[in-house]
Design a protein around this motif. Structure first.
Motif, PDB file in Angstrom:
ATOM      1  N   ASP A   1       0.811  -1.217   0.000  1.00 54.85           N
ATOM      2  CA  ASP A   1       0.000   0.000   0.000  1.00 54.85           C
ATOM      3  C   ASP A   1       0.843   1.267   0.000  1.00 54.85           C
ATOM      4  O   ASP A   1       0.410   2.306  -0.468  1.00 54.85           O
ATOM      5  CB  ASP A   1      -0.940   0.008   1.210  1.00 54.85           C
ATOM      6  CG  ASP A   1      -1.983  -1.087   1.113  1.00 54.85           C
ATOM      7  OD1 ASP A   1      -2.311  -1.495  -0.021  1.00 54.85           O
ATOM      8  OD2 ASP A   1      -2.472  -1.535   2.163  1.00 54.85           O
ATOM      9  N   ASP A   2       2.047   1.186   0.531  1.00 54.78           N
ATOM     10  CA  ASP A   2       2.918   2.349   0.631  1.00 54.78           C
ATOM     11  C   ASP A   2       4.134   2.149  -0.273  1.00 54.78           C
ATOM     12  O   ASP A   2       4.925   1.238  -0.037  1.00 54.78           O
ATOM     13  CB  ASP A   2       3.357   2.520   2.088  1.00 54.78           C
ATOM     14  CG  ASP A   2       4.223   3.733   2.316  1.00 54.78           C
ATOM     15  OD1 ASP A   2       4.653   4.377   1.336  1.00 54.78           O
ATOM     16  OD2 ASP A   2       4.483   4.038   3.495  1.00 54.78           O
ATOM     17  N   PRO A   3       4.312   2.974  -1.301  1.00 55.20           N
ATOM     18  CA  PRO A   3       5.457   2.804  -2.213  1.00 55.20           C
ATOM     19  C   PRO A   3       6.808   2.831  -1.503  1.00 55.20           C
ATOM     20  O   PRO A   3       7.767   2.238  -1.975  1.00 55.20           O
ATOM     21  CB  PRO A   3       5.328   3.991  -3.169  1.00 55.20           C
ATOM     22  CG  PRO A   3       3.913   4.407  -3.092  1.00 55.20           C
ATOM     23  CD  PRO A   3       3.436   4.058  -1.706  1.00 55.20           C
ATOM     24  N   LEU A   4       6.868   3.481  -0.344  1.00 52.41           N
ATOM     25  CA  LEU A   4       8.128   3.529   0.400  1.00 52.41           C
ATOM     26  C   LEU A   4       8.504   2.166   0.971  1.00 52.41           C
ATOM     27  O   LEU A   4       9.647   1.927   1.341  1.00 52.41           O
ATOM     28  CB  LEU A   4       8.052   4.568   1.517  1.00 52.41           C
ATOM     29  CG  LEU A   4       7.832   6.015   1.041  1.00 52.41           C
ATOM     30  CD1 LEU A   4       7.655   6.938   2.228  1.00 52.41           C
ATOM     31  CD2 LEU A   4       8.986   6.464   0.160  1.00 52.41           C
ATOM     32  N   LEU A   5       7.539   1.261   1.040  1.00 50.36           N
ATOM     33  CA  LEU A   5       7.791  -0.078   1.563  1.00 50.36           C
ATOM     34  C   LEU A   5       8.150  -1.078   0.467  1.00 50.36           C
ATOM     35  O   LEU A   5       8.378  -2.249   0.742  1.00 50.36           O
ATOM     36  CB  LEU A   5       6.572  -0.584   2.338  1.00 50.36           C
ATOM     37  CG  LEU A   5       6.168   0.251   3.550  1.00 50.36           C
ATOM     38  CD1 LEU A   5       4.901  -0.289   4.164  1.00 50.36           C
ATOM     39  CD2 LEU A   5       7.294   0.283   4.571  1.00 50.36           C
ATOM     40  N   MET A   6       8.205  -0.622  -0.782  1.00 47.79           N
ATOM     41  CA  MET A   6       8.448  -1.521  -1.901  1.00 47.79           C
ATOM     42  C   MET A   6       9.763  -2.275  -1.756  1.00 47.79           C
ATOM     43  O   MET A   6       9.806  -3.490  -1.927  1.00 47.79           O
ATOM     44  CB  MET A   6       8.436  -0.765  -3.219  1.00 47.79           C
ATOM     45  CG  MET A   6       8.591  -1.678  -4.409  1.00 47.79           C
ATOM     46  SD  MET A   6       8.429  -0.834  -5.975  1.00 47.79           S
ATOM     47  CE  MET A   6      10.034  -0.131  -6.157  1.00 47.79           C
ATOM     48  N   ALA A   7      10.849  -1.597  -1.439  1.00 45.52           N
ATOM     49  CA  ALA A   7      12.155  -2.265  -1.323  1.00 45.52           C
ATOM     50  C   ALA A   7      12.124  -3.340  -0.245  1.00 45.52           C
ATOM     51  O   ALA A   7      12.660  -4.437  -0.439  1.00 45.52           O
ATOM     52  CB  ALA A   7      13.249  -1.245  -1.034  1.00 45.52           C
ATOM     53  N   ASP A   8      11.482  -3.048   0.881  1.00 43.75           N
ATOM     54  CA  ASP A   8      11.384  -4.047   1.946  1.00 43.75           C
ATOM     55  C   ASP A   8      10.595  -5.263   1.484  1.00 43.75           C
ATOM     56  O   ASP A   8      10.952  -6.399   1.769  1.00 43.75           O
ATOM     57  CB  ASP A   8      10.706  -3.451   3.193  1.00 43.75           C
ATOM     58  CG  ASP A   8      11.572  -2.413   3.884  1.00 43.75           C
ATOM     59  OD1 ASP A   8      12.805  -2.434   3.681  1.00 43.75           O
ATOM     60  OD2 ASP A   8      11.011  -1.574   4.617  1.00 43.75           O
ATOM     61  N   LYS A   9       9.509  -5.031   0.756  1.00 45.24           N
ATOM     62  CA  LYS A   9       8.673  -6.137   0.277  1.00 45.24           C
ATOM     63  C   LYS A   9       9.442  -6.990  -0.735  1.00 45.24           C
ATOM     64  O   LYS A   9       9.383  -8.215  -0.689  1.00 45.24           O
ATOM     65  CB  LYS A   9       7.385  -5.586  -0.348  1.00 45.24           C
ATOM     66  CG  LYS A   9       6.352  -6.627  -0.608  1.00 45.24           C
ATOM     67  CD  LYS A   9       5.791  -7.172   0.684  1.00 45.24           C
ATOM     68  CE  LYS A   9       4.494  -7.885   0.444  1.00 45.24           C
ATOM     69  NZ  LYS A   9       3.875  -8.372   1.672  1.00 45.24           N
ATOM     70  N   VAL A  10      10.178  -6.339  -1.636  1.00 39.52           N
ATOM     71  CA  VAL A  10      10.997  -7.075  -2.603  1.00 39.52           C
ATOM     72  C   VAL A  10      11.985  -7.967  -1.861  1.00 39.52           C
ATOM     73  O   VAL A  10      12.135  -9.150  -2.175  1.00 39.52           O
ATOM     74  CB  VAL A  10      11.756  -6.118  -3.549  1.00 39.52           C
ATOM     75  CG1 VAL A  10      12.792  -6.863  -4.362  1.00 39.52           C
ATOM     76  CG2 VAL A  10      10.796  -5.399  -4.463  1.00 39.52           C
ATOM     77  N   ASN A  11      12.657  -7.419  -0.864  1.00 42.67           N
ATOM     78  CA  ASN A  11      13.625  -8.206  -0.089  1.00 42.67           C
ATOM     79  C   ASN A  11      12.957  -9.357   0.652  1.00 42.67           C
ATOM     80  O   ASN A  11      13.479 -10.470   0.676  1.00 42.67           O
ATOM     81  CB  ASN A  11      14.381  -7.312   0.899  1.00 42.67           C
ATOM     82  CG  ASN A  11      15.346  -6.392   0.208  1.00 42.67           C
ATOM     83  OD1 ASN A  11      15.824  -6.673  -0.886  1.00 42.67           O
ATOM     84  ND2 ASN A  11      15.639  -5.272   0.832  1.00 42.67           N
ATOM     85  N   ASP A  12      11.812  -9.096   1.261  1.00 44.92           N
ATOM     86  CA  ASP A  12      11.101 -10.156   1.995  1.00 44.92           C
ATOM     87  C   ASP A  12      10.715 -11.306   1.066  1.00 44.92           C
ATOM     88  O   ASP A  12      10.946 -12.471   1.371  1.00 44.92           O
ATOM     89  CB  ASP A  12       9.824  -9.605   2.647  1.00 44.92           C
ATOM     90  CG  ASP A  12      10.105  -8.651   3.785  1.00 44.92           C
ATOM     91  OD1 ASP A  12      11.273  -8.591   4.249  1.00 44.92           O
ATOM     92  OD2 ASP A  12       9.161  -7.958   4.210  1.00 44.92           O
ATOM     93  N   ILE A  13      10.128 -10.971  -0.066  1.00 42.33           N
ATOM     94  CA  ILE A  13       9.660 -11.996  -1.001  1.00 42.33           C
ATOM     95  C   ILE A  13      10.840 -12.770  -1.581  1.00 42.33           C
ATOM     96  O   ILE A  13      10.845 -14.002  -1.614  1.00 42.33           O
ATOM     97  CB  ILE A  13       8.817 -11.361  -2.122  1.00 42.33           C
ATOM     98  CG1 ILE A  13       7.530 -10.785  -1.547  1.00 42.33           C
ATOM     99  CG2 ILE A  13       8.519 -12.382  -3.213  1.00 42.33           C
ATOM    100  CD1 ILE A  13       6.764  -9.895  -2.506  1.00 42.33           C
ATOM    101  N   THR A  14      11.861 -12.047  -2.015  1.00 42.66           N
ATOM    102  CA  THR A  14      13.024 -12.690  -2.623  1.00 42.66           C
ATOM    103  C   THR A  14      13.737 -13.591  -1.621  1.00 42.66           C
ATOM    104  O   THR A  14      14.092 -14.729  -1.944  1.00 42.66           O
ATOM    105  CB  THR A  14      13.993 -11.624  -3.171  1.00 42.66           C
ATOM    106  OG1 THR A  14      13.277 -10.786  -4.078  1.00 42.66           O
ATOM    107  CG2 THR A  14      15.162 -12.260  -3.882  1.00 42.66           C
TER     108      THR A  14
END
Length: 111
Positions: free
Chosen positions: A75-88
């Protein structure tokens, strides 16, 4: 789909698609549904939506099964990098454990 050739041959392929808008429907230029139909047979297809404005229901038909594990929202574009890292990190660790298992079960016995 062309990027799949660069993956490890001993690991299952995962395609993680990110969208920040409503998916494209059949048109002359873009067809998200046809693209998903082409990818699903050769890899695990995941979709991450980037805004609350993107309804999860609109991308659900295109992801691999189990569907609830292959659709995520940020929901928050600022969290995108964290989400990418979590998923990867999560999926790469699972793939590596699988590769380690295969390597140990197919290795020749020591003499």
């Amino acid at each position: 789909k062309g990027m799949l050739q660069f993956g490890r041959r001993d690991a299952p392929s995962v395609c993680m698609t990110w969208t920040d808008g409503r998916p494209s429907f059949p048109s002359d230029e873009y067809d998200a549904s046809a693209g998903a139909d082409e990818l699903r047979p050769v890899c695990r297809l995941m979709i991450v939506t980037m805004r609350p404005a993107v309804p999860i229901e609109s991308v659900m038909p295109w992801v691999s099964h189990p569907k609830d594990q292959n659709v995520m929202a940020v929901d928050d574009p600022l969290l995108m990098a964290d989400k990418v890292n979590d998923i990867t990190t999560f999926y790469c660790a699972k793939i590596q454990r699988h590769a380690d298992y295969i390597a140990t079960t197919t290795a020749e016995p020591s003499k």
